[in-house]
Design a protein around this motif. Structure first.
Motif, mmCIF file in Angstrom:
data_model
loop_
_atom_site.group_PDB
_atom_site.id
_atom_site.type_symbol
_atom_site.label_atom_id
_atom_site.label_comp_id
_atom_site.label_asym_id
_atom_site.label_seq_id
_atom_site.Cartn_x
_atom_site.Cartn_y
_atom_site.Cartn_z
ATOM 1 N N ARG A 277 16.777 -85.281 12.311
ATOM 2 C CA ARG A 277 16.576 -84.146 11.409
ATOM 3 C C ARG A 277 17.182 -84.430 10.028
ATOM 4 O O ARG A 277 16.600 -84.088 8.995
ATOM 5 C CB ARG A 277 17.195 -82.891 12.019
ATOM 6 C CG ARG A 277 16.834 -81.609 11.307
ATOM 7 C CD ARG A 277 17.181 -80.393 12.140
ATOM 8 N NE ARG A 277 18.591 -80.341 12.495
ATOM 9 C CZ ARG A 277 19.051 -80.503 13.722
ATOM 10 N NH1 ARG A 277 18.219 -80.745 14.718
ATOM 11 N NH2 ARG A 277 20.343 -80.424 13.979
ATOM 12 N N ARG A 281 15.423 -84.757 6.126
ATOM 13 C CA ARG A 281 15.921 -83.487 5.593
ATOM 14 C C ARG A 281 15.164 -82.960 4.383
ATOM 15 O O ARG A 281 14.731 -81.811 4.367
ATOM 16 C CB ARG A 281 17.407 -83.634 5.242
ATOM 17 C CG ARG A 281 18.040 -82.341 4.739
ATOM 18 C CD ARG A 281 19.484 -82.571 4.358
ATOM 19 N NE ARG A 281 19.581 -83.626 3.355
ATOM 20 C CZ ARG A 281 20.633 -84.451 3.254
ATOM 21 N NH1 ARG A 281 21.621 -84.343 4.100
ATOM 22 N NH2 ARG A 281 20.659 -85.378 2.318
ATOM 23 N N ASP A 282 15.015 -83.752 3.320
ATOM 24 C CA ASP A 282 14.410 -83.205 2.103
ATOM 25 C C ASP A 282 13.013 -83.756 1.846
ATOM 26 O O ASP A 282 12.560 -83.823 0.705
ATOM 27 C CB ASP A 282 15.312 -83.446 0.885
ATOM 28 C CG ASP A 282 15.508 -84.922 0.599
ATOM 29 O OD1 ASP A 282 15.023 -85.737 1.398
ATOM 30 O OD2 ASP A 282 16.134 -85.263 -0.422
ATOM 31 N N PHE A 285 8.090 -80.213 4.705
ATOM 32 C CA PHE A 285 7.771 -78.843 4.340
ATOM 33 C C PHE A 285 8.436 -77.908 5.347
ATOM 34 O O PHE A 285 8.506 -78.215 6.550
ATOM 35 C CB PHE A 285 6.252 -78.646 4.337
ATOM 36 C CG PHE A 285 5.801 -77.352 3.749
ATOM 37 C CD1 PHE A 285 6.047 -77.057 2.426
ATOM 38 C CD2 PHE A 285 5.120 -76.420 4.520
ATOM 39 C CE1 PHE A 285 5.614 -75.857 1.869
ATOM 40 C CE2 PHE A 285 4.688 -75.224 3.977
ATOM 41 C CZ PHE A 285 4.940 -74.936 2.644
ATOM 42 N N HIS A 286 8.952 -76.756 4.869
ATOM 43 C CA HIS A 286 9.718 -75.877 5.758
ATOM 44 C C HIS A 286 8.855 -75.424 6.940
ATOM 45 O O HIS A 286 7.677 -75.118 6.800
ATOM 46 C CB HIS A 286 10.246 -74.669 4.988
ATOM 47 C CG HIS A 286 9.189 -73.787 4.404
ATOM 48 N ND1 HIS A 286 8.535 -72.822 5.133
ATOM 49 C CD2 HIS A 286 8.650 -73.735 3.158
ATOM 50 C CE1 HIS A 286 7.654 -72.200 4.368
ATOM 51 N NE2 HIS A 286 7.690 -72.734 3.165
ATOM 52 N N GLY A 287 9.481 -75.392 8.111
ATOM 53 C CA GLY A 287 8.783 -74.978 9.321
ATOM 54 C C GLY A 287 7.989 -76.074 9.994
ATOM 55 O O GLY A 287 7.365 -75.837 11.037
ATOM 56 N N ARG A 288 7.995 -77.286 9.434
ATOM 57 C CA ARG A 288 7.257 -78.400 10.026
ATOM 58 C C ARG A 288 8.211 -79.311 10.791
ATOM 59 O O ARG A 288 9.422 -79.325 10.557
ATOM 60 C CB ARG A 288 6.533 -79.205 8.944
ATOM 61 C CG ARG A 288 5.654 -78.380 8.037
ATOM 62 C CD ARG A 288 4.439 -77.839 8.747
ATOM 63 N NE ARG A 288 3.463 -78.883 9.031
ATOM 64 C CZ ARG A 288 2.298 -78.672 9.643
ATOM 65 N NH1 ARG A 288 1.983 -77.459 10.062
ATOM 66 N NH2 ARG A 288 1.452 -79.655 9.848
ATOM 67 N N ARG A 377 12.888 -70.609 -6.361
ATOM 68 C CA ARG A 377 13.772 -71.376 -5.479
ATOM 69 C C ARG A 377 14.980 -70.525 -5.134
ATOM 70 O O ARG A 377 15.494 -69.771 -5.969
ATOM 71 C CB ARG A 377 14.242 -72.656 -6.182
ATOM 72 C CG ARG A 377 13.154 -73.671 -6.383
ATOM 73 C CD ARG A 377 12.898 -74.432 -5.105
ATOM 74 N NE ARG A 377 14.036 -75.278 -4.815
ATOM 75 C CZ ARG A 377 14.391 -75.656 -3.604
ATOM 76 N NH1 ARG A 377 13.724 -75.242 -2.565
ATOM 77 N NH2 ARG A 377 15.414 -76.440 -3.413
ATOM 78 N N GLU A 577 20.353 -79.524 -2.899
ATOM 79 C CA GLU A 577 19.594 -78.303 -3.174
ATOM 80 C C GLU A 577 19.649 -77.966 -4.657
ATOM 81 O O GLU A 577 18.642 -77.607 -5.271
ATOM 82 C CB GLU A 577 20.166 -77.131 -2.366
ATOM 83 C CG GLU A 577 19.710 -77.079 -0.922
ATOM 84 C CD GLU A 577 20.223 -75.834 -0.236
ATOM 85 O OE1 GLU A 577 20.393 -74.795 -0.926
ATOM 86 O OE2 GLU A 577 20.477 -75.881 0.966
ATOM 87 N N HIS A 617 10.142 -80.216 -1.839
ATOM 88 C CA HIS A 617 9.963 -79.149 -0.858
ATOM 89 C C HIS A 617 9.140 -79.610 0.346
ATOM 90 O O HIS A 617 8.827 -78.806 1.213
ATOM 91 C CB HIS A 617 9.269 -77.948 -1.514
ATOM 92 C CG HIS A 617 9.737 -77.670 -2.910
ATOM 93 N ND1 HIS A 617 11.046 -77.372 -3.206
ATOM 94 C CD2 HIS A 617 9.068 -77.678 -4.099
ATOM 95 C CE1 HIS A 617 11.170 -77.197 -4.514
ATOM 96 N NE2 HIS A 617 9.991 -77.381 -5.075
#
Length: 638
Positions: A277, A281-282, A285-288, A377, A577, A617
């Motif tokens: 993970r 990390r960066d 895409f979020h949730g993938r 953001r 971030e 993102h």
């Protein structure tokens, strides 16, 4: 008043049924245990046959070493095994099954029949079944080729409370197929067959070379997995990691294509999951969720597989070493991936942003269509406060990253100058304007080709050797700026800022011990953490970029990570971030006209930049449509 019951020894069937509660959850559990026994027997061919999702019949047949007649009465007995003989054997066990519980447990909740032959004569062979309350084995002659067949009928017929928890035939078969898939991926040198209700679902030949392994993966996971995966094979400090990791743009909505093997054993481990993970990390895409088929090989004596009855969990003697090796290997592999890496694998290149449902990103709605407005953001208001401080710390970024100027009107010379200052800061002269591709020299074009146009001020269109490349210019430049800022900020010691008033934390003895043991790790990250008492910690210094952050939860999360995984990236993630948001604000905007020279400079920067296939993102920055795909779209050659 009820009289207390006397202590008594459980009868063998009841004891085995209790043990079955841990080992036998559903038909897939039975298939896993029987196949692991077949693998341990040295089989080169394993056949699995099911009826009604495995609830009516499970039969596993192999061509392994078989079981001798004299050993058959023990085969269905609890705690009987040929795989270990002493504690020393257990500490370095290399076999998959060794507890000696599976067959006894399965036979107590089903009608089990085992037939085996340890001789070469196919007319030899013996059958054993367990009968009665005491589960006494009965052995009878039964011709059978060399190897073993185990038939399991009517699972949970005598334990209706367990049977009612079984799902539909389709659901149970889905679980069995997944167990079969995991085991088939663990051993490429074995041929595998899976049949359900007399229909062949999978038939896989034994393979040895890399190309054949990839064909097996494609057969089990789909061709898009291989088309969008990177192969790696790395060794360090007695550890070897090899296999395939999916490109970030090929992530899935569910974690359903994640396979990790330790010395050939499929495992689900928190330490391993955390390391993977972190590596993604960066770039996701979020949730993938990333996809991977990875194999870790190490000395069996430094990993404990006897943690849980199902043996899905392991414990490493040096968890920090394993975690850091996994993270650094995957992080480097993903960082070194370049735009042409995925295209080299297939005869017909697949789009970088291919989806899990088939089809291409060209044919579907773009994931990151921008209308000239940056997406909000988290913490954007706080970012503005940090940007002034960042300018003071790194004045060399003042013009090249944080204050891009409007494009001057016309003129190639002006366009080149702008590209040098704002598209490719610190790299040198921009790339030359686009040139037509020479068909006689297929090696002349760079991976992302040469820019030919800009579409609606949002996308760059480029002619590559393979076809047409589309680039989201803001997303691509955002990644380029972000990676440069990370290198400059994390490249040396982080600039630290002493706190005017140290933050006092009430800590547990375990947290205090971790703080003392990991003092150097905190210092390296710009955090000065002192032990002020048996249950008190003082934070005296933090990185300058996080001077306004909430210190207490950040330090507590770092302590928890260091205690559990031996490594923490919480602070780095918080700084990243901030840098990501700054890069978003400092990148070339949509609806800005770029010259051909500027567009080419951006393409060349993408080819040099780590993780340039996706923005900060996790969205794809580019996609490609091959000439073959274009020909099909316009029915050329039909």
């Amino acid at each position: 008043m009820t009289q207390p019951r006397r202590i008594q020894i459980l009868n063998p069937r009841l004891a085995n049924q209790i043990a079955a509660g841990e080992v036998v959850e559903r038909p897939a559990s039975v298939v896993k245990e029987l196949i692991e026994n077949a693998i341990d027997a040295g089989s080169r061919r394993i056949e699995v046959e099911l009826e009604s999702g495995g609830t009516k019949l499970i039969r596993v047949r192999d061509d392994g070493s078989g079981i001798a007649e004299d050993d058959l009465p023990l085969a269905l007995s609890r705690h009987a095994t040929s795989k270990i003989d002493s504690l020393e054997d257990l500490e370095g066990v290399a076999s998959l099954g060794f507890r000696g519980e599976a067959l006894a447990s399965i036979s107590s909740v089903s009608r089990l029949e085992l037939t085996s032959n340890a001789e070469q004569d196919p007319q030899s062979g013996w059958r054993v079944v367990a009968e009665g309350r005491e589960m006494q084995p009965r052995v009878t002659p039964a011709p059978h080729p060399r190897g073993t067949s185990v038939g399991v009928r009517d699972l949970f017929f005598n334990t209706p409370a367990r049977r009612k928890f079984l799902r539909t035939e389709k659901t149970e078969f889905g679980h069995v197929e997944e167990a079969f898939r995991r085991l088939a991926l663990s051993r490429y040198d074995i041929g595998w067959t899976l049949r359900h209700n007399h229909k062949t679902v999978h038939q896989l030949r034994p393979v040895s070379d890399a190309a054949a392994r990839e064909r097996r993966i494609a057969a089990l996971l789909g061709s898009k997995f291989i088309d969008n995966a990177l192969h790696l094979d790395l060794e360090s400090g007695g550890l070897r990691l090899w296999g395939w990791v999916g490109l970030p743009t090929h992530a899935r909505a569910q974690a359903d294509q994640q396979y990790f093997f330790v010395n050939g054993r499929v495992v689900r481990d928190r330490l391993v999951a955390h390391a993977i993970r972190q590596a993604y990390r960066d770039v996701l895409f979020h949730g993938r969720h990333p996809v991977f088929v990875l194999y870790l090989e190490l000395d069996p004596s430094v990993v404990d597989v006897n943690v849980h009855p199902t043996k899905h969990e392991v414990r490493f003697r040096d968890g920090r070493l394993v975690h850091d090796f996994l993270f650094s290997s995957l992080h480097r592999a993903l960082g070194e991936a370049r735009p042409n890496d995925s295209a080299e694998r297939a005869d017909e290149p697949q789009p970088q942003a291919a989806t899990e449902h088939g089809g291409t990103a060209w044919q579907q709605q773009p994931m990151a269509l921008r209308q000239g407005v940056a997406e909000p953001r988290p913490g954007a208001d706080r970012v503005r406060q940090f940007m002034a401080g960042y300018r003071a710390l790194h004045p060399e970024h003042e013009e090249s990253l944080l204050t891009p100027q409007p494009a001057p009107p016309g003129g190639n010379a002006a366009g080149v100058a702008l590209a040098e200052r704002h598209v490719a800061p610190g790299v040198g002269p921009s790339a030359a304007p686009a040139a037509p591709l020479d068909e006689d020299d297929p090696t002349q074009a760079p991976p992302l080709g040469y820019a030919i146009a800009q579409l609606h001020g949002v996308y760059i269109l480029s002619q590559s050797q393979r076809g047409l490349v589309m680039v989201d210019m803001h997303a691509a430049h955002e990644r380029i700026v972000y990676e440069r800022m990370k290198t400059q900020v994390h490249g040396g010691a982080l600039d630290a800022q002493p706190l005017l008033v140290p933050v006092s934390l009430a800590a547990s003895p375990a947290e205090v011990a971790t703080a003392e043991a990991e003092r150097e790790a905190f210092t390296r990250l710009g955090v000065e953490l002192d032990v002020a008492g048996p249950e008190t910690l003082l934070v005296r210094q933090v990185p300058a970029l996080l001077g306004d952050a909430d210190v207490e939860p950040l330090v507590r999360d770092m302590l928890a990570d260091l205690e559990r995984y031996g490594r923490s990236d919480r602070l780095e993630a918080r700084i990243n971030e901030l840098l990501s948001t700054m890069a978003c604000h400092g990148s070339v905007r949509a609806n800005r006209k770029l010259s051909v020279a500027e567009m080419n400079a951006l393409l060349r920067d993408m080819e040099r930049t780590e993780r340039s296939g996706q923005c900060n993102h996790g969205r794809p920055t580019w996609t490609e449509m091959s000439m073959h795909d274009l020909d099909k779209l316009f029915l050329r050659g039909q």
